[in-house]
Design a protein around this motif. Sequence first.
Motif, short mmCIF file in Angstrom:
data_model
loop_
_atom_site.label_atom_id
_atom_site.label_comp_id
_atom_site.label_asym_id
_atom_site.label_seq_id
_atom_site.Cartn_x
_atom_site.Cartn_y
_atom_site.Cartn_z
N CYS A 246 44.87 22.14 -46.70
CA CYS A 246 44.00 21.34 -47.57
C CYS A 246 43.35 22.23 -48.64
O CYS A 246 43.24 23.45 -48.50
N GLU A 247 42.91 21.57 -49.70
CA GLU A 247 42.30 22.27 -50.86
C GLU A 247 41.18 23.22 -50.43
O GLU A 247 41.06 24.33 -50.95
N LYS A 248 40.36 22.75 -49.50
CA LYS A 248 39.20 23.56 -49.11
C LYS A 248 39.63 24.85 -48.42
O LYS A 248 39.06 25.91 -48.65
N MET B 245 44.72 6.88 -41.29
CA MET B 245 44.54 8.33 -41.42
C MET B 245 43.47 8.61 -42.49
O MET B 245 43.47 7.96 -43.53
N VAL B 246 42.60 9.58 -42.24
CA VAL B 246 41.50 9.84 -43.16
C VAL B 246 41.87 10.99 -44.10
O VAL B 246 42.40 12.00 -43.66
N PRO B 247 41.61 10.82 -45.43
CA PRO B 247 41.95 11.93 -46.34
C PRO B 247 41.16 13.18 -46.02
O PRO B 247 40.04 13.11 -45.51
N VAL B 248 41.74 14.32 -46.32
CA VAL B 248 41.12 15.58 -45.91
C VAL B 248 40.50 16.33 -47.08
O VAL B 248 40.23 17.50 -47.01
N GLU B 249 40.22 15.63 -48.17
CA GLU B 249 39.70 16.35 -49.34
C GLU B 249 38.31 15.88 -49.76
O GLU B 249 37.82 16.28 -50.80
N ALA B 250 37.70 14.98 -48.97
CA ALA B 250 36.45 14.39 -49.44
C ALA B 250 35.28 15.36 -49.40
O ALA B 250 35.20 16.22 -48.53
N GLY B 251 34.35 15.19 -50.36
CA GLY B 251 33.06 15.89 -50.29
C GLY B 251 33.11 17.37 -50.57
O GLY B 251 34.16 17.99 -50.64
#
Length: 309
Positions: free
Chosen positions: A137-139, A1-7
Motif C-alpha cells: 500500500c501507498e503508506k 473489502m475495505v480500501p487500504v489507502e484512506a486517511g
Amino acid sequence: MVPVEAGSFRTRTGRMDALTEQDVLKFQKDGYLVVEGLLSEAECDSLRERMHEIVEDMEVPMHCRIQFSTDHDEQLRDQVKGNADYFITSGDKIRFFFEKGVFDEKGEFKVPKQHSLNKVGHALHAYEPLFKRVTHCEKVQSIVRKLGWKSPVVLQSMYIFKQPGIGGEVTPHQDATFLYTEPLGRVIGLWIALEDATLDNGCLWFIPGSQNIGITRRMVRTPKGSFPLTDFIGREPDYDDKLFVPATVKKGGVVLIHGEVVHRSAQNNSANSRHVYTFHIMESQDACWSLDNWLQPTEELPFPLLYTR
Ligand SMILES: O=C(O)CCC(=O)C(=O)O
C-alpha cells in the motif's frame, strides 16, 4: 473489502503522510519505531476475517502438525524429517504452525482450531490479495522511501496469533539471525497490529540501540542431503531483562523493526488475542542475500519488488 489507502497516519511525534526526519533519526538510534494509524480499524478487521476463513479451510497433514518455537534447543530437537521439510519449503506457500500442546497423541485438535495456531507463513503477501494490498500500500511504500531505500523486495510474511492464554513466548533474537544479508543492515520487519498490542497480551519488547552490536547467531542450511536441515552458528547471549523496553501499539499501528535489533515478546497470559500481520523487506541494492538462509527465492516466487510505482 475495505480500501487500504484512506486517511493520513500518525507517528508518536506528530501527524503526517509518512515519517518525519525526527522519526527516521529515532529509528536509526533505537532500531525500532512505533507508527500509529497505518491501517483503519475496518482494514484490520478485514484482514482478521480473511484469516479466520483461511483457518476454517485449513488442511494440515498429520505429520506436519508441528509446533513453532523460537527456542534454540527446541528448534533443533523438533526437527524430525517431514515436518522440518514443511517449514523449510514454506517460503513460497501458505502454511500453518501451531502452539505447543494443541494436539493429542493421535494428532487431533485438543483446542478449537481457530485457537491452535502460532502463525501462518510465509507467502501471504504473494498469494492472498488482501494481504498483498496491505504489503504494497501507498503508506508502506512511503515509509520505506522515507528511510531512503531504493529497491526493496519482500522476503516473507506471517500472520501471528499470540492466542489468549497459550500464545507462546518469543525468545530474544535478531531477525538477521534468520534473514542474513551482506552487508548487514539491509532487512527491516514491518509488524502491523491488527488488535491492540499491550503489556498484558504480549507486545514486543526491544533493547534500544542493540542493532549496533552485530549479530551473535545465525541459522544456516546444512549441506544438501544432511539432517537436520538447518543448524545454528553461535548462541544468543543471556540479555539483561532490565535492558528491554516495551513497544505497545494500538490496533492499526505498525512497528518498524531493524534486522539487527534485539527483541522479544512474552507469553500471552491474558484473555485477549494479539493478532499481527508482519512482513520483512530487504534493500536489494548493493546487498547480497545469503544462500545459507533457510528462506530462498524460488522459481514460483522470486522476492517481489515492494515499490509498485
Ligand atoms: O510477534 C511476536 O511476538 C514476535 C515477532 C518477531 O519477533 C518478529 O517478527 O521478528
